[in-house]
Structure formats: structure tokens, C-alpha cells
Design a protein around this motif. Structure first.
Motif, PDB file in Angstrom:
ATOM      1  N   UNK A 316       0.825  -1.212   0.000  1.00  0.00           N
ATOM      2  CA  UNK A 316       0.000   0.000   0.000  1.00  0.00           C
ATOM      3  C   UNK A 316       0.853   1.254   0.000  1.00  0.00           C
ATOM      4  N   UNK A 317       0.304   2.305  -0.582  1.00  0.00           N
ATOM      5  CA  UNK A 317       0.952   3.620  -0.531  1.00  0.00           C
ATOM      6  C   UNK A 317       0.208   4.571   0.388  1.00  0.00           C
ATOM      7  N   UNK A 318      -0.965   4.133   0.882  1.00  0.00           N
ATOM      8  CA  UNK A 318      -1.786   4.980   1.744  1.00  0.00           C
ATOM      9  C   UNK A 318      -2.519   4.118   2.758  1.00  0.00           C
ATOM     10  N   UNK A 319      -2.759   4.679   3.915  1.00  0.00           N
ATOM     11  CA  UNK A 319      -3.583   4.000   4.916  1.00  0.00           C
ATOM     12  C   UNK A 319      -5.063   4.117   4.577  1.00  0.00           C
ATOM     13  N   UNK A 320      -5.370   4.959   3.609  1.00  0.00           N
ATOM     14  CA  UNK A 320      -6.747   5.316   3.315  1.00  0.00           C
ATOM     15  C   UNK A 320      -7.038   6.725   3.769  1.00  0.00           C
ATOM     16  N   UNK A 321      -6.226   7.194   4.726  1.00  0.00           N
ATOM     17  CA  UNK A 321      -6.369   8.557   5.240  1.00  0.00           C
ATOM     18  C   UNK A 321      -5.092   9.372   5.086  1.00  0.00           C
ATOM     19  N   UNK A 322      -3.954   8.697   5.000  1.00  0.00           N
ATOM     20  CA  UNK A 322      -2.680   9.407   4.888  1.00  0.00           C
ATOM     21  C   UNK A 322      -1.671   8.558   4.146  1.00  0.00           C
ATOM     22  N   UNK A 323      -0.645   9.204   3.592  1.00  0.00           N
ATOM     23  CA  UNK A 323       0.407   8.497   2.867  1.00  0.00           C
ATOM     24  C   UNK A 323       1.211   7.632   3.820  1.00  0.00           C
ATOM     25  N   UNK A 324       1.576   6.439   3.368  1.00  0.00           N
ATOM     26  CA  UNK A 324       2.365   5.521   4.184  1.00  0.00           C
ATOM     27  C   UNK A 324       3.757   6.094   4.425  1.00  0.00           C
ATOM     28  N   UNK A 325       4.179   6.064   5.674  1.00  0.00           N
ATOM     29  CA  UNK A 325       5.559   6.397   6.032  1.00  0.00           C
ATOM     30  C   UNK A 325       6.352   5.094   6.051  1.00  0.00           C
ATOM     31  N   UNK A 326       7.313   4.974   5.166  1.00  0.00           N
ATOM     32  CA  UNK A 326       8.024   3.703   5.042  1.00  0.00           C
ATOM     33  C   UNK A 326       9.521   3.864   5.265  1.00  0.00           C
ATOM     34  N   UNK A 327      10.119   2.824   5.835  1.00  0.00           N
ATOM     35  CA  UNK A 327      11.567   2.796   6.058  1.00  0.00           C
ATOM     36  C   UNK A 327      12.322   2.240   4.855  1.00  0.00           C
ATOM     37  N   UNK A 328      11.606   1.608   3.909  1.00  0.00           N
ATOM     38  CA  UNK A 328      12.242   1.055   2.696  1.00  0.00           C
ATOM     39  C   UNK A 328      13.439   0.158   3.040  1.00  0.00           C
ATOM     40  N   UNK A 329      13.205  -0.813   3.895  1.00  0.00           N
ATOM     41  CA  UNK A 329      14.289  -1.647   4.395  1.00  0.00           C
ATOM     42  C   UNK A 329      14.569  -2.835   3.481  1.00  0.00           C
ATOM     43  N   UNK A 330      15.779  -3.331   3.551  1.00  0.00           N
ATOM     44  CA  UNK A 330      16.146  -4.552   2.838  1.00  0.00           C
ATOM     45  C   UNK A 330      16.211  -5.743   3.792  1.00  0.00           C
ATOM     46  N   UNK A 331      16.082  -5.472   5.088  1.00  0.00           N
ATOM     47  CA  UNK A 331      15.994  -6.542   6.069  1.00  0.00           C
ATOM     48  C   UNK A 331      15.241  -6.038   7.294  1.00  0.00           C
ATOM     49  N   UNK A 332      14.671  -6.986   8.033  1.00  0.00           N
ATOM     50  CA  UNK A 332      13.962  -6.637   9.263  1.00  0.00           C
ATOM     51  C   UNK A 332      14.206  -7.747  10.272  1.00  0.00           C
ATOM     52  N   UNK A 333      14.384  -7.361  11.521  1.00  0.00           N
ATOM     53  CA  UNK A 333      14.566  -8.318  12.611  1.00  0.00           C
ATOM     54  C   UNK A 333      13.231  -8.453  13.342  1.00  0.00           C
ATOM     55  N   UNK A 334      12.707  -9.666  13.366  1.00  0.00           N
ATOM     56  CA  UNK A 334      11.397  -9.911  13.968  1.00  0.00           C
ATOM     57  C   UNK A 334      11.557 -10.812  15.180  1.00  0.00           C
ATOM     58  N   UNK A 335      11.071 -10.348  16.320  1.00  0.00           N
ATOM     59  CA  UNK A 335      11.017 -11.171  17.527  1.00  0.00           C
ATOM     60  C   UNK A 335       9.641 -11.821  17.563  1.00  0.00           C
ATOM     61  N   UNK A 336       9.615 -13.132  17.506  1.00  0.00           N
ATOM     62  CA  UNK A 336       8.349 -13.859  17.479  1.00  0.00           C
ATOM     63  C   UNK A 336       8.496 -15.169  18.233  1.00  0.00           C
ATOM     64  N   UNK A 337       7.391 -15.592  18.867  1.00  0.00           N
ATOM     65  CA  UNK A 337       7.392 -16.795  19.703  1.00  0.00           C
ATOM     66  C   UNK A 337       6.132 -17.621  19.402  1.00  0.00           C
ATOM     67  N   UNK A 338       5.872 -18.589  20.244  1.00  0.00           N
ATOM     68  CA  UNK A 338       4.656 -19.380  20.104  1.00  0.00           C
ATOM     69  C   UNK A 338       3.399 -18.590  20.359  1.00  0.00           C
TER      70      UNK A 338
END
Length: 493
Positions: A316-338
Motif C-alpha cells: 500500500x501507498x496509503x492508509x486510506x487517510x494518509x500516505x504511508x511512512x516507510x523505512x524502505x528496508x532490505x531486512x527486518x529483525x522480527x522477535x516472534x514466539x509461540x
């Protein structure tokens, strides 16, 4: 063949309002007797459940109870319903066990609808539950506390333990009633841990559940300086569309502060809105609206009637109300568990074809199906619509949240019913849960070590793994639900 005009849900739960006459779902030929005619058993709820599930349930074709040719006459159908006098048992009998772990029913659809918006009765305490040794006794440990909740005003904090409610030891047989029952308040008997042994203490904490509490899913949003690298840290605990603008504002802050890395902490996030997951993924990766985020797969009778545009979600480029603020990352660190499920896993899977998703923690819950809310509004093909409250059968308050489809990413991958496995395995340590957002909290510290490329001074040895049997978030009406929020687009009939 009877056709129903298909309308959609407004506000924040399922489908947005649409009144096009082209939006007609053909449910097929199903028995349709008067459920009150000549019956000594009230089968109103069962009739609604069978009709709705026969049309929408993802595994309808595999269910022995929902077959299109199961009944040779309306009389046979009515007799079948009368043989199942308990609506709740009837609903669960229609499910395909072994495939479906997550569909559920609620006797009060209004409670279900409220919970999907993040509104519930809560004291603000979120906790995990584990077994004490080889016994059936249960202990709880505090994971986090909602700001501005009853618990936030009491002497209780993350990392503390409890074993009793109102003086009664928690067990596998009574914890649901004691912690998640109709009681609006209770007193926790606290405990301590020494050498991995849990012991009762004299401390007690009284908590009161408040009606219409709303959890802000953004618990922490801050930018850390890690050896000169700006690292955004987002502790995000549920996908609620009512907070989309707040989420976008958090990313505006990250961008303004020059963040070039992101640690997305979803260790306690059970899921929520599919659209919000799409927006979050866009805030991380980018706003190229020609890139496929996910594709949907419904049951055969529904799939054939939906357009390719509806079945495909793009970044998406918009939330429907405002333009998306993006970091344009090539990687992301996700902490996730059960405790990470549905929309949390969807973000990870949807991003996987486009950037490097480094998963730190444990194997996730494994929920890759989405649901919709169904109520007894036959003219709306059973889809809940907040503008049609007066059209819902006043004699039937049941609401259903069945799994109706499955999501796959741009590479076609969807098979993670056993969960998404971590790249870096690290359990939470009940003897050292740490402070969420603090650079020394073990899971965050492990992510920051990967980012900095230098060895941390923290010992990541886990003395007492947080092997929970369940958590407080899975005992709310919404549980680990993942739901849709866009108007259907149907192929021309």
C-alpha cells in the motif's frame, strides 16, 4: 437458484459498505425449511449455523456434516438439526478437526464484534501460564501491563509470578474459570522463584476487570542508537485497524529520527486485521503498489465468484487517510514466539519474498487462515454489517468466526501450519524476562547484537524457559483471529 444481495461490514471489523447490485453471492441449493415449523426443539441457531457454514467454511467440501447433498429433503434436514439440541456442540461438530484449530462461535455476537475492535472487559494484565513441574498445578507470569488499566495502578509488574486466585491454587482444571470466568475482580496470590523452584509468597494483588477497555497495540515505539546505527524498535501487540494512523505516525517518527534498521517485536501478538498487516508490511518494505503482498484462497464455491483483483493484496501507498511512512528496508529483525500468530505470521511470510526476515525467538503458532464474522442475517448472506443490526434475527444472538480462507505470499508459500521456525532460537527466560524496550532485555539484545555485528556482554543462557501452555490473549473473544476488511469484488454473474 436463489441469490442473495451481498452487503458488507462498515467500521473496523470485516467488510466496508458496498451496495452494488453486482455483488451477489450464489450460495447454491441448500435445504431451507422453517426452523420453527412443527419442531419441539428450538433449532433457530443450528439452522443459521449450518446454512452459513455450508456457504463460507473453508473446508466445507471436506466436512462430513456440511455436504451439499447430505439431505434428501427439508424434513430430513430438520430432523438432523433437532438431533443436535445444543448450538455450541453443533457448531464444533461441523468443523474439520486435524485441519481447523481456530474457528469458534460466540453466543453473543456483539461481544465478538467489540473484541475485534480491541474493546473488551479487562484488568490490563497480560500473562502466560505454565505447569509447575510434573503436576497439574499451574503458575502465571506477568508478560506486560496495559497502560491506563487497572493493573497499571497496582503493585504488579512484568516478571512477577502468581499461583493462586482468591486463595485457590490454579490447576489445569480450574484456571479458565478462575482467571477468565464471569468474575469481574479477583485477588492474585503471588509467588517467587528460587533455583527454578516456585514458592508461594504472602503478597496479594487485587485486580478488577473494566468494561470497554481498549488496548493500544503500540506498547513501545522508540529509536535506539546502537554504536551509531539508528535502530527503530516497535513492540506491537495486536493488529487493530482503529490504530492504523497511530502506527503510521510511529513510522513517521522512525523516519524523522533516521532509523535504518528495525526490530519488530511481535512476541505476544496473536494477530488481527489482514489490512493492518498489509499496511505494516508497507511501512517496513515500501509502497510499490504493483508488488504482491498476499493472495487469498477460499472454498471452491466462493473462490469461483471472486475477482482476481479482490483475491490479490498489494503493498500500500496509503492508509486510506494518509500516505504511508516507510523505512524502505532490505531486512527486518522480527522477535516472534509461540504466542505470535495469524496476522503476525502473515507479515513475516508476506515480506519474505522481498527482504531478509531475520526471525529471533521461537517457532510461531502456525495460523495461516483468515476468518469473517457471521450472524443470522440471511438477506446479507450472514455477513455481519454494523448498519444492519435491525436485520439480524432477534431470536438468535449467536455469532460465528469460522476460517474461510488461506493466505499465500508472492512466491505461493502458505504451508506453515506447524509455525514459522526461527533463524536464531532464543526462549524467554522466566528468571530474566528483562524490561521490554531496554537494550539489555535478552531477545532485543540478541537482535541488536546481529545488527551491530559485535558480541554482546549479555549471557544468553536460558535457565527457566517460558514454556507456556497458554496465555491471557488466547482467552479473549477474538483470540488469535485474523480477519478481512475490504469489499468483495465478484465476477459478473
Amino acid at each position: 437458484m436463489k441469490k442473495y444481495v451481498f452487503l458488507f461490514l462498515g467500521l473496523s471489523v470485516l467488510f466496508m459498505s458496498c451496495s452494488s447490485d453486482d455483488n451477489v453471492i450464489d450460495p447454491g441449493v441448500t435445504p431451507n425449511p422453517d426452523p420453527g415449523s412443527g419442531s419441539e426443539v428450538d433449532i433457530t441457531a443450528q439452522h443459521f449455523m449450518w446454512q452459513a457454514m455450508n456457504l463460507w467454511y473453508f473446508w466445507q467440501a471436506e466436512s462430513t456434516e456440511l455436504g451439499d447433498s447430505k439431505f434428501s429433503s427439508d424434513a430430513e434436514y430438520t430432523e438432523y438439526l433437532e438431533d443436535h439440541p445444543d448450538p455450541e456442540s453443533f457448531f464444533y461438530d461441523t468443523l474439520v478437526f486435524g485441519e481447523d484449530r481456530f474457528s469458534f462461535a460466540n453466543e453473543d455476537y456483539s461481544e465478538l464484534v467489540s473484541s475485534l475492535s480491541g474493546i473488551s472487559q479487562s484488568n490490563g494484565l497480560e500473562f502466560g501460564l505454565g505447569l509447575i513441574g510434573d503436576t497439574n498445578n499451574v503458575f502465571g507470569y506477568v508478560q506486560y501491563i496495559w497502560p491506563d488499566s487497572d493493573a497499571s495502578t497496582k503493585d504488579i509488574q512484568r516478571g512477577e509470578f502468581f499461583t493462586r486466585v482468591d486463595g485457590v491454587q490454579l490447576t489445569v482444571d480450574n484456571y479458565v474459570e478462575l482467571l477468565f470466568g464471569d468474575n469481574s475482580s479477583y485477588t492474585l496470590g503471588m509467588a517467587t522463584v528460587t533455583n527454578n523452584t516456585i514458592s508461594d509468597s504472602a503478597k496479594e494483588v487485587q485486580l478488577t476487570k473494566i468494561e470497554n477497555q481498549v488496548e493500544d497495540p503500540i506498547l513501545i515505539a522508540e529509536t535506539l542508537d546502537v554504536n551509531g546505527t539508528k535502530v527503530a524498535y516497535l513492540m506491537y501487540n495486536r493488529f487493530l485497524s482503529s490504530f492504523n494512523e497511530d502506527l503510521n505516525a510511529a513510522f513517521a517518527q522512525f523516519v524523522a529520527e533516521g532509523a535504518t534498521e528495525l526490530v519488530l517485536d511481535m512476541r505476544y501478538n496473536p494477530g488481527g486485521s489482514v489490512n493492518t498487516s498489509r499496511l505494516l508490511a508497507s511501512m517496513i518494505y515500501g509502497t510499490n503498489t504493483s508488488d504482491v503482498y498476499i493472495k487469498q484462497r477460499w472454498n471452491a464455491k466462493v473462490q469461483a465468484q471472486l475477482t482476481e483483483d479482490f483475491l490479490t493484496d498489494y503493498f500500500a501507498s496509503s492508509t486510506g487517510s494518509s500516505a504511508i511512512n516507510t523505512l524502505n528496508l532490505s531486512r527486518v529483525f522480527v522477535i516472534a514466539t509461540g504466542d505470535s500468530a495469524s496476522a503476525s505470521e502473515l507479515v513475516m511470510n508476506g515480506l519474505e519474498p522481498y527482504l531478509d526476515v531475520i526471525h529471533i525467538g521461537e517457532t510461531t503458532r502456525g495460523k495461516n487462515e483468515f476468518s469473517i464474522t457471521l450472524v443470522d442475517d440471511v438477506e446479507n448472506t450472514y455477513i455481519y454489517n454494523s448498519n444492519r443490526e435491525g436485520n439480524i434475527n432477534s431470536q438468535n444472538s449467536w455469532g460465528l468466526q469460522p476460517l474461510v480462507g488461506r493466505n499465500e505470499n508472492a512466491d505461493g508459500f502458505y504451508d506453515y501450519t506447524s509455525g514459522l521456525n526461527p533463524d536464531i532460537t532464543l526462549s524467554e527466560d522466566l528468571t530474566n524476562l528483562g524490561i521490554l524496550g531496554d537494550v539489555n532485555e535478552p531477545l532485543l539484545a540478541r537482535a541488536l547484537q546481529e545488527i551491530s555485528g559485535t558480541a554482546a556482554k549479555i549471557d544468553f543462557t536460558v535457565e527457566m524457559p517460558a514454556n507456556s501452555i497458554t496465555s491471557s490473549r488466547f482467552h479473549t473473544p477474538v483470540k488469535d483471529n485474523m480477519y478481512l476488511e475490504k469489499p468483495l469484488q465478484l465476477n459478473k454473474q
